[in-house]
Write an enzyme that holds these catalytic residues in place. Sequence first.
Site, PDB file in Angstrom:
ATOM      1  N   GLU A 353      -6.573   3.810  -7.745  1.00 12.14           N
ATOM      2  CA  GLU A 353      -5.869   2.900  -6.692  1.00 12.14           C
ATOM      3  C   GLU A 353      -4.453   2.086  -6.913  1.00 12.14           C
ATOM      4  O   GLU A 353      -4.722   0.736  -7.764  1.00 12.14           O
ATOM      5  CB  GLU A 353      -6.878   2.579  -5.979  1.00 12.14           C
ATOM      6  N   CYS A 354      -3.397   2.098  -7.085  1.00 11.55           N
ATOM      7  CA  CYS A 354      -2.427   0.834  -7.146  1.00 11.55           C
ATOM      8  C   CYS A 354      -2.108   0.306  -8.067  1.00 11.55           C
ATOM      9  O   CYS A 354      -1.346   0.619  -8.900  1.00 11.55           O
ATOM     10  CB  CYS A 354      -2.682  -0.598  -5.712  1.00 11.55           C
TER      11      CYS A 354
END
Length: 487
Positions: A353-354
């Site tokens: 994630e991210c």
Amino acid sequence: MKQSPTQPPPPPCPGIVIAALRGGSGKTIFSVGIIAALRNRGATVAPFKKGPDYIDAGWLALAAGRPCYNLDTFLIDTPIIQQSYLRHTRNTDAAVIEGNRGLYDCINVEGRTSTAELAKLLDLPVILCLDVTKTTRTMAAIVAGCAQFDPGLRIAGVVLNHVAGSRHERIVRDSITGHCGIPVLGAVPKLRREIFTERHMGLVPTYEHQWAQEAVGAIADLAEKYVDMSAISQLIGFRCKERGAEYALPAEAVAARANPLTISVGGDDRPRIGILRDSAFQFYYPENLDALVQAGAELVVTSPLFEENLPEVDALYIGGGFPETHAARLAKNATYREQLKQLAEAGLPIYAECGGLMYLGQALILEEGTFPMAGVLPISFGFSKRPQGHGYTLVQVDQANPFYEIGQTLRGHEFHYSSVLKGMEDCGPTAFKMERGNGLIPGRDALCRNNVLATYTHIHALGTPQWAPALVSKAREYRQTRLKAEG
């Protein structure tokens, strides 16, 4: 959005909600100070953060000495919010919930995802934090408006921030108590020094704050000095009720979820999921890690900042964070990066994630230079001074991927200053159609390669209950294949 259950809400743990008129008014300072002061007085405090924020939650957890859980009514259905609140306040003396943005602010005009609605859902009183810079009697009108805007909300007190002096405090205090009948529970003057440093995404995370514990101690002292902690303790005490053993979910919610977070396996069959966790990768909801364990995994913490080699794992979960502020150290650890790439090419399940997405790319291109990353994905990232994605996301899974079924709808959020500079043409199809949010490119998010899924969208396990069982299932498959090959 699902409506609140028709059955009455559970009797809440004694607690308060700290709200404000807008972001940046001092909610986190007051919340941390009140939590730490109550803890110093011998109370066991359950901290919560309204909304998807990771950084404020880290400070609240540090002040309480226990995990801080997020209560987000966009990401999570309301009965699950109530259940989470009950579960995490057992054996505690009080709960303190820090709101987000302004008291009534949310993503729609109905206000269903506001801090005020959360306070009403949990039947808790609100303390309103007011930045009184360059204002006096007008604050009474504002407080009166907040109280009258929704009579079902109980604003039990206010605290004043950035008070200019004793005369300023007296006028504001007398105006609010005289015109609104709401007590002023504290008044903090303008401070000469900044206790919590900030940067582009808000407060500096506790992982990076060398004097984090000292900062919490200092703000606890400020709370004792400038806030009426006896009155706040009494306010919480007035809310004491006999707590129920468990809040029963509506039958339809139970049927829809089939309780996917209680899968268990025994003995040596537990797959090992590596969690990259350090000051570069630090954004993990406690519920996400709990969900992986409950789904049958053993968690192994690892760090490319401090370890040369990856441990033996059957999957990786790489959360968000700030790889850009650690780019040189991440690039220097070539052994770790190369091992990760080799394992990804061999089929290791990886959910990123991210910040994790950025680490899996080819490079981070910064003003200081270009820094090679793991090279699992053929994209390179640059950074802007303005957010490139900020807010809730709503995505439709419309392409094959390792973890989600096509047709599923996911609720999440994104907050990133990075964007793809080059390499998207070599990536193949993305897995998510963005109905809300920015993603990797306009309207799309989530890159897949082998058993890797990397996305800007953060999900919460209580709102996306299929995520943890899917990752653990892939890890178990990989483990069985690996053991068969070894043996």
